[in-house]
Design a protein around this motif. Structure first.
Motif, PDB file in Angstrom:
ATOM      1  N   TYR A   1     -31.547   2.171 -45.927  1.00  0.00           N
ATOM      2  CA  TYR A   1     -30.930   3.500 -45.955  1.00  0.00           C
ATOM      3  C   TYR A   1     -30.861   4.040 -44.539  1.00  0.00           C
ATOM      4  CZ  TYR A   1     -31.962   3.142 -50.927  1.00  0.00           C
ATOM      5  OH  TYR A   1     -32.032   2.718 -52.223  1.00  0.00           O
ATOM      6  N   ALA A   2     -29.667   4.441 -44.134  1.00  0.00           N
ATOM      7  CA  ALA A   2     -29.443   5.036 -42.821  1.00  0.00           C
ATOM      8  C   ALA A   2     -29.542   6.556 -42.920  1.00  0.00           C
ATOM      9  CB  ALA A   2     -28.071   4.624 -42.296  1.00  0.00           C
ATOM     10  N   PRO A   3     -29.715   7.246 -41.775  1.00  0.00           N
ATOM     11  CA  PRO A   3     -29.779   8.711 -41.825  1.00  0.00           C
ATOM     12  C   PRO A   3     -28.593   9.346 -42.539  1.00  0.00           C
ATOM     13  CG  PRO A   3     -30.494   7.927 -39.679  1.00  0.00           C
ATOM     14  CD  PRO A   3     -30.001   6.722 -40.425  1.00  0.00           C
ATOM     15  N   ALA A   4     -27.403   8.725 -42.430  1.00  0.00           N
ATOM     16  CA  ALA A   4     -26.228   9.300 -43.085  1.00  0.00           C
ATOM     17  C   ALA A   4     -26.377   9.333 -44.602  1.00  0.00           C
ATOM     18  CB  ALA A   4     -24.983   8.496 -42.700  1.00  0.00           C
ATOM     19  N   ASP A   5     -27.193   8.423 -45.153  1.00  0.00           N
ATOM     20  CA  ASP A   5     -27.387   8.405 -46.605  1.00  0.00           C
ATOM     21  C   ASP A   5     -28.144   9.628 -47.111  1.00  0.00           C
ATOM     22  OD1 ASP A   5     -26.134   5.882 -46.932  1.00  0.00           O
ATOM     23  OD2 ASP A   5     -27.971   4.877 -46.284  1.00  0.00           O
ATOM     24  N   PHE A   6     -28.806  10.351 -46.204  1.00  0.00           N
ATOM     25  CA  PHE A   6     -29.590  11.525 -46.596  1.00  0.00           C
ATOM     26  C   PHE A   6     -28.953  12.823 -46.124  1.00  0.00           C
ATOM     27  CE2 PHE A   6     -32.460   7.931 -45.811  1.00  0.00           C
ATOM     28  CZ  PHE A   6     -33.032   7.786 -47.061  1.00  0.00           C
ATOM     29  N   SER A   7     -27.754  12.749 -45.571  1.00  0.00           N
ATOM     30  CA  SER A   7     -27.162  13.936 -44.947  1.00  0.00           C
ATOM     31  C   SER A   7     -26.976  15.073 -45.940  1.00  0.00           C
ATOM     32  CB  SER A   7     -25.825  13.570 -44.286  1.00  0.00           C
ATOM     33  OG  SER A   7     -24.924  13.047 -45.259  1.00  0.00           O
ATOM     34  N   ARG A   8     -26.696  14.743 -47.193  1.00  0.00           N
ATOM     35  CA  ARG A   8     -26.451  15.812 -48.171  1.00  0.00           C
ATOM     36  C   ARG A   8     -27.706  16.632 -48.454  1.00  0.00           C
ATOM     37  NH1 ARG A   8     -25.681  12.385 -53.813  1.00  0.00           N
ATOM     38  NH2 ARG A   8     -27.596  13.079 -54.875  1.00  0.00           N
ATOM     39  N   TYR A   9     -28.907  16.080 -48.125  1.00  0.00           N
ATOM     40  CA  TYR A   9     -30.159  16.790 -48.355  1.00  0.00           C
ATOM     41  C   TYR A   9     -30.604  17.607 -47.138  1.00  0.00           C
ATOM     42  CZ  TYR A   9     -30.234  13.128 -51.907  1.00  0.00           C
ATOM     43  OH  TYR A   9     -29.897  12.279 -52.923  1.00  0.00           O
ATOM     44  N   ALA A  10     -29.909  17.465 -46.010  1.00  0.00           N
ATOM     45  CA  ALA A  10     -30.278  18.156 -44.772  1.00  0.00           C
ATOM     46  C   ALA A  10     -31.774  18.016 -44.488  1.00  0.00           C
ATOM     47  CB  ALA A  10     -29.878  19.627 -44.838  1.00  0.00           C
ATOM     48  N   PRO A  11     -32.306  16.797 -44.383  1.00  0.00           N
ATOM     49  CA  PRO A  11     -33.752  16.601 -44.205  1.00  0.00           C
ATOM     50  C   PRO A  11     -34.238  17.104 -42.859  1.00  0.00           C
ATOM     51  CG  PRO A  11     -32.604  14.532 -43.872  1.00  0.00           C
ATOM     52  CD  PRO A  11     -31.570  15.511 -44.347  1.00  0.00           C
ATOM     53  N   ARG A  12     -35.487  17.597 -42.840  1.00  0.00           N
ATOM     54  CA  ARG A  12     -36.112  18.054 -41.596  1.00  0.00           C
ATOM     55  C   ARG A  12     -37.129  17.059 -41.058  1.00  0.00           C
ATOM     56  NH1 ARG A  12     -32.708  21.913 -39.857  1.00  0.00           N
ATOM     57  NH2 ARG A  12     -32.062  23.205 -41.628  1.00  0.00           N
ATOM     58  N   SER A  13     -37.593  16.154 -41.909  1.00  0.00           N
ATOM     59  CA  SER A  13     -38.638  15.223 -41.498  1.00  0.00           C
ATOM     60  C   SER A  13     -38.419  13.869 -42.166  1.00  0.00           C
ATOM     61  CB  SER A  13     -40.016  15.765 -41.881  1.00  0.00           C
ATOM     62  OG  SER A  13     -40.167  15.789 -43.292  1.00  0.00           O
ATOM     63  N   ALA A  14     -39.194  12.877 -41.699  1.00  0.00           N
ATOM     64  CA  ALA A  14     -39.148  11.558 -42.330  1.00  0.00           C
ATOM     65  C   ALA A  14     -39.593  11.646 -43.790  1.00  0.00           C
ATOM     66  CB  ALA A  14     -40.023  10.586 -41.554  1.00  0.00           C
ATOM     67  N   LEU A  15     -40.522  12.557 -44.079  1.00  0.00           N
ATOM     68  CA  LEU A  15     -40.970  12.739 -45.459  1.00  0.00           C
ATOM     69  C   LEU A  15     -39.827  13.206 -46.342  1.00  0.00           C
ATOM     70  CD1 LEU A  15     -43.224  12.874 -47.586  1.00  0.00           C
ATOM     71  CD2 LEU A  15     -43.667  15.213 -46.816  1.00  0.00           C
ATOM     72  N   ASP A  16     -39.029  14.183 -45.862  1.00  0.00           N
ATOM     73  CA  ASP A  16     -37.886  14.668 -46.644  1.00  0.00           C
ATOM     74  C   ASP A  16     -36.936  13.532 -46.988  1.00  0.00           C
ATOM     75  OD1 ASP A  16     -38.935  17.198 -46.403  1.00  0.00           O
ATOM     76  OD2 ASP A  16     -37.648  17.762 -44.727  1.00  0.00           O
ATOM     77  N   MET A  17     -36.774  12.589 -46.064  1.00  0.00           N
ATOM     78  CA  MET A  17     -35.861  11.470 -46.293  1.00  0.00           C
ATOM     79  C   MET A  17     -36.454  10.478 -47.292  1.00  0.00           C
ATOM     80  SD  MET A  17     -34.760  11.015 -42.300  1.00  0.00           S
ATOM     81  CE  MET A  17     -33.359   9.932 -42.494  1.00  0.00           C
ATOM     82  N   LEU A  18     -37.729  10.107 -47.100  1.00  0.00           N
ATOM     83  CA  LEU A  18     -38.336   9.103 -47.963  1.00  0.00           C
ATOM     84  C   LEU A  18     -38.439   9.594 -49.401  1.00  0.00           C
ATOM     85  CD1 LEU A  18     -39.551   6.307 -48.079  1.00  0.00           C
ATOM     86  CD2 LEU A  18     -41.764   7.289 -47.465  1.00  0.00           C
ATOM     87  N   GLU A  19     -38.653  10.896 -49.585  1.00  0.00           N
ATOM     88  CA  GLU A  19     -38.747  11.440 -50.946  1.00  0.00           C
ATOM     89  C   GLU A  19     -37.426  11.353 -51.701  1.00  0.00           C
ATOM     90  OE1 GLU A  19     -42.363  14.709 -50.718  1.00  0.00           O
ATOM     91  OE2 GLU A  19     -40.329  15.362 -50.222  1.00  0.00           O
ATOM     92  N   GLN A  20     -36.311  11.126 -50.991  1.00  0.00           N
ATOM     93  CA  GLN A  20     -35.008  11.028 -51.646  1.00  0.00           C
ATOM     94  C   GLN A  20     -34.536   9.590 -51.813  1.00  0.00           C
ATOM     95  OE1 GLN A  20     -33.845  13.633 -53.008  1.00  0.00           O
ATOM     96  NE2 GLN A  20     -35.246  15.072 -52.008  1.00  0.00           N
ATOM     97  N   VAL A  21     -35.373   8.605 -51.445  1.00  0.00           N
ATOM     98  CA  VAL A  21     -35.007   7.203 -51.657  1.00  0.00           C
ATOM     99  C   VAL A  21     -35.031   6.920 -53.157  1.00  0.00           C
ATOM    100  CG1 VAL A  21     -35.742   4.819 -51.326  1.00  0.00           C
ATOM    101  CG2 VAL A  21     -35.772   6.411 -49.404  1.00  0.00           C
ATOM    102  N   PRO A  22     -33.952   6.405 -53.728  1.00  0.00           N
ATOM    103  CA  PRO A  22     -33.883   6.209 -55.183  1.00  0.00           C
ATOM    104  C   PRO A  22     -34.998   5.304 -55.704  1.00  0.00           C
ATOM    105  CG  PRO A  22     -31.705   5.963 -54.192  1.00  0.00           C
ATOM    106  CD  PRO A  22     -32.681   6.054 -53.067  1.00  0.00           C
ATOM    107  N   GLY A  23     -35.683   5.781 -56.737  1.00  0.00           N
ATOM    108  CA  GLY A  23     -36.678   4.989 -57.428  1.00  0.00           C
ATOM    109  C   GLY A  23     -37.975   4.765 -56.697  1.00  0.00           C
ATOM    110  N   PHE A  24     -38.160   5.357 -55.522  1.00  0.00           N
ATOM    111  CA  PHE A  24     -39.370   5.103 -54.741  1.00  0.00           C
ATOM    112  C   PHE A  24     -40.340   6.274 -54.884  1.00  0.00           C
ATOM    113  CE2 PHE A  24     -41.980   5.076 -50.903  1.00  0.00           C
ATOM    114  CZ  PHE A  24     -42.407   3.752 -50.894  1.00  0.00           C
TER     115      PHE A  24
END
Length: 669
Positions: free
Chosen positions: A23-46
Motif C-alpha cells: 500500500y502506497a501513501p496514495a491508497d490512504f489519501s481519502r482518510y487524510a492520515p496524520r501518522s503511520a498509525l492512522d495509515m496502518l489502521e486502514q489497511v484492509p483486514g489487518f
C-alpha cells in the motif's frame, strides 16, 4: 550498546518486496492520515497485535515491523511508536507472511512499515473526553512528536500522556443461599490516571549498511480512585463505606542495538535496562449510623522492578536464512507490603501479613538457532530450536531457590495455494512469563480478596498449533481465518495455599482452542462509494482441572467470545467521514478458593463518529460512545467452603457507566 552516532550519507530505502501486498501513501489519501498509525489502521483486514511480553526479548512476536526490523524496546507499545511517525515519512506499507521473513518467531500476516525521514516534521493530537455520570472531564490526554533526519541519523522526540478518567455507579443486591434478600449496596466510583511519558528514539544507518538504534524513555504515574456508598438491609445498621486508592511512581527504559556486516553474515548486539518504581496505597473505611466504632483497613506496597538484557544475533545466508542467538536476562522485584487495621481510637495499627515482603529475582540464559528457506516457488519453511536455563531465587518471606531447563522452538510453513490465497501453519513450544508480584502476599480490600503468595511458582510452558488462511477478495476487500489449539503445562491459575489460603499457582495442564475470523469489505462494488465494513469474530474454549473439586472447568478469566463490527464512510468529494462501531466481549468466570464470579462490562458497546478532515490543516473527530448503555457488572457466588458446596451469599452488581463523548483534534507541523 551503540558506537558514537555520526552523520553519514542518506541511507537508501529498501525496494518493494515482490509478492507482498503493498500500500502506497496514495491508497490512504481519502482518510487524510496524520501518522503511520492512522495509515496502518486502514489497511484492509489487518489488526495490530502487540508483541507478547516474553521472558527477556526472545524471538520476535507481534505483527508490525519498522523498516524490516522489530520495534525496539519493551516499554514502547506499537500504537504509541507508530503514532509518533508522521504520515509524510511513510514510503509504503507491506503486508507479508511472517514465515517468509528472515526474522525468527513471526507468523501470520505481518505489516512492514517502510519510512524515510526528510527534514524536520511534527505531529500532535489532543483527545479530551466527557462522561455524563460519575466522572470528571478528562482534558490531559494527547501527544506531540517531532522527528527529523540528517545524513544517516533519524530522530524522534515525543511527549505523550495516556490519560483516562472512568467511573460508574449503581446498586448491588446481596442474597442468602436460599435466595432471600440480605443487603442492598449503592456505590459510585471514579478513577483518574495520568501517565506522561517523554521519549527519544534515534536511528542510524551509514553507507556501509551498519544500522543502530537508541531508545530512551521516562514516565510518571498518577492514579487516584474514589468510591463512596451506602449499605442497608433487614436487621442491619445503616452504613457508609469509602474506598481510597492511590498509585504513583515512575519508570524508565534505556535500550539500543547495533548491527553490521561480519564475515559472511551480519552481527547484531542488543542491550536494555528497565526500572519501575510503583508505590500503592488502598484504604477502606465503614462508618455506622448506630454509633458502632468505624471499621477500617489499609494496605500499602512499595515495589521496585529491574530488568537488564544483553542479546546477540548472527545471521547469514547459505541455501536459506540462518540465525543463531544468545541472550542473558536479569529480572528482580524488591517489594515491601504492609496491612493495617483501624482501632477504636482512630489509629491504624500494623498487623501481620505473612509473605508480603521479599525479593524475587531470576537469571535466565537462552540459546536459539533458526533456519528458513523456500522449499518450492510457493512453499516456505522456517524452523527454530533452542533452550533456556533459568534460576529463580526468593529471599525474605518463603525464601527458595530453584533452577529450570526448558526446550523451546517452532516450525512454520507458508503455502501460497493460489494467487489470492495464502495458508500458514505453525507449531511452537513456548515458555511463558511470570508476574513476580504473584510470589508475594497481597490484599484487595475493595473486593475482600487475599492472595497468600506462592514462592513455588514456575514458568508455564505450552505447545501451540495454529493455522491461518488469508484470502484477497480483490475489489471486495480482504478476509482471514485463524484456527488454534494450545496445550499449557504448569498453567498459572488460583490454587489453594495451606489450610485456608489461596494464591496464583501452577496447575498440571490446561487446553485452549478456538478460531479468529476478520475481514474488511469494501462497498464500492455495491455502489456505496467511499464506504467499508470491518468485522472480527473470535471464539474460544478452555479447560483445566479445578484444584478444589477435581472437576473440569474453563481457565479463570479466559476469553470466550469477542465480536467487532465497524462501518466507515468517507463521503466522496468532501472532507467529511462518518461511521460507527459495535463491540462485544465475554470472559469465563474467575475461580477462587471461596468464590466463583465474573466481572464484566457490556454486553455491547456502541458508538458513532463524525470526522472533518483537513479543517485548516487539522483533523477533527467527534465520537459519541456507549450509546448502547453498556453496564459494569459483577456476578459472584461466595461459598462457606467451595469444596463441600455450602453457599454464604450471592452478589449481583449492576452499575451505570453512561454515555461517553470524546473529541479529537490532530495535525502536523
Amino acid at each position: 550498546m551503540c558506537p558514537p552516532l555520526a552523520f553519514a550519507q542518506d541511507a537508501p530505502v529498501a525496494p518493494a518486496v515482490e509478492g507482498a501486498r503493498t500500500y502506497a501513501p496514495a491508497d490512504f489519501s481519502r482518510y487524510a492520515p496524520r501518522s503511520a498509525l492512522d495509515m496502518l489502521e486502514q489497511v484492509p483486514g489487518f489488526v495490530i497485535r502487540e508483541p507478547v511480553q516474553e521472558r527477556g526479548l526472545g524471538q520476535a512476536t507481534g505483527n508490525v515491523l519498522l523498516n524490516g526490523q522489530r520495534l525496539s524496546g519493551k516499554s514502547n507499545d506499537v500504537v504509541g511508536q507508530l503514532s509518533r511517525i508522521p504520515a509524510g515519512n511513510v514510503v509504503r506499507i507491506e503486508i507479508r507472511d511472517g514465515a517468509t521473513l528472515d526474522i525468527p518467531g513471526l507468523s501470520g500476516e505481518v505489516a512492514n512499515v517502510v519510512t524515510k525521514a526528510e527534514g524536520v516534521r511534527g505531529s500532535w493530537a489532543w483527545r479530551p473526553d466527557f462522561r455524563k455520570y460519575y466522572t470528571n472531564p478528562q482534558y490531559t490526554r494527547g501527544e506531540i512528536a517531532l522527528s527529523g533526519a540528517r545524513g544517516g541519523l533519524d530522530w524522534t522526540l515525543g511527549l505523550t500522556n495516556q490519560a483516562n478518567h472512568s467511573g460508574a455507579g449503581g446498586g448491588t443486591d446481596i442474597f442468602n443461599a436460599d435466595g432471600s434478600f440480605r443487603e442492598f449496596r449503592d456505590d459510585e466510583w471514579t478513577g483518574e490516571i495520568d501517565r506522561p511519558r517523554v521519549s527519544l528514539e534515534l536511528g542510524y544507518q551509514n553507507a556501509d549498511g551498519d544500522i543502530g538504534n537508541l531508545d530512551l524513555s521516562w514516565q510518571r504515574i498518577f492514579y487516584d480512585y474514589v468510591e463512596d456508598g451506602t449499605r442497608t438491609g433487614p436487621g442491619l445498621p445503616q452504613r457508609e463505606r469509602s474506598v481510597r486508592s492511590e498509585e504513583g511512581g515512575h519508570n524508565y527504559e534505556l535500550g539500543g542495538d547495533y548491527e553490521w556486516a561480519f564475515g559472511p553474515g551480519r552481527l547484531k548486539f542488543i542491550g536494555l535496562n528497565r526500572f519501575t518504581h510503583s508505590p500503592i496505597m488502598d484504604q477502606v473505611e465503614t462508618r455506622f449510623d448506630d454509633g458502632t466504632p468505624t471499621q477500617g483497613q489499609r494496605f500499602t506496597r512499595d515495589g521496585e522492578e529491574t530488568e537488564r538484557i544483553a542479546r546477540s544475533e548472527y545471521r547469514w545466508k547459505a541455501a536459506g536464512d540462518w540465525q543463531v542467538s544468545g541472550e542473558y536476562a536479569f529480572n528482580r522485584l524488591v517489594s515491601a507490603a504492609a496491612l493495617f487495621t483501624l482501632d477504636e481510637s482512630g489509629v491504624y495499627n500494623e498487623v501481620v501479613l505473612p509473605g508480603g515482603t521479599a525479593t524475587v529475582q531470576e537469571d535466565r540464559y537462552e540459546v536459539m538457532g533458526s533456519y528458513g528457506r523456500a522449499l518450492t516457488p510457493t512453499v516456505t519453511l522456517q524452523t527454530s530450536l533452542g533452550a533456556e536455563y533459568s534460576r529463580i531465587e526468593q529471599t525474605g518471606a518463603g525464601g527458595l531457590a530453584r533452577s529450570f531447563r526448558r526446550p523451546k522452538g517452532s516450525v512454520s510453513l507458508v503455502w501460497k495455494a493460489a494467487p489470492k490465497l495464502d495458508l500458514n501453519f505453525k507449531l511452537q513450544r513456548r515458555v511463558g512469563q511470570l508476574d513476580f508480584y504473584d510470589f508475594l502476599a497481597s490484599v484487595d480490600l475493595n473486593d475482600d480478596q487475599t492472595n497468600a503468595g506462592n514462592p513455588d511458582l514456575v514458568p508455564p510452558q505450552s505447545w501451540e498449533l495454529e493455522a491461518e488462511a488469508v484470502r484477497d477478495l480483490g475489489a471486495w476487500g480482504n478476509t482471514s481465518l485463524r484456527l488454534y489449539a494450545h496445550r499449557i503445562d504448569d498453567i498459572v491459575d488460583t490454587i489453594p495455599i495451606g489450610e485456608d489460603g489461596e494464591s496464583p499457582g501452577n496447575l498440571d495442564s490446561a487446553t485452549r482452542h478456538g478460531f479468529e475470523w476478520k475481514g474488511t469489505f469494501q462497498l464500492e462494488p455495491l455502489g456505496w462509494h467511499g464506504a467499508k465494513v470491518n468485522a472480527r469474530w473470535q471464539w474460544e474454549e478452555s479447560e483445566v482441572r479445578d484444584p478444589l473439586t477435581g472437576e473440569d472447568r474453563p481457565i479463570s478469566n479466559n476469553l470466550k467470545d469477542l465480536a467487532e463490527l465497524g462501518l466507515r464512510h468517507d463521503i466522496p468529494g468532501t472532507n467529511w467521514a462518518w461511521g460507527g462501531n459495535l463491540d462485544y466481549s465475554f470472559y469465563s468466570r474467575d475461580y477462587r478458593l471461596s468464590e466463583v464470579g465474573r466481572v464484566w462490562e457490556g454486553p455491547i458497546w456502541g458508538s458513532l463518529f463524525i470526522e472533518r478532515k483537513n479543517f485548516h490543516g487539522m483533523t477533527l473527530r467527534f465520537n459519541a460512545g456507549n450509546l448502547t448503555d453498556a453496564r459494569s457488572m459483577w456476578d459472584r457466588v461466595v461459598y462457606v467452603d467451595r469444596r463441600t458446596g455450602p453457599i454464604d451469599f450471592i452478589e449481583k452488581r449492576d452499575r451505570r457507566i453512561g454515555p461517553i463523548f470524546s473529541f479529537a483534534v490532530s495535525g502536523t507541523f
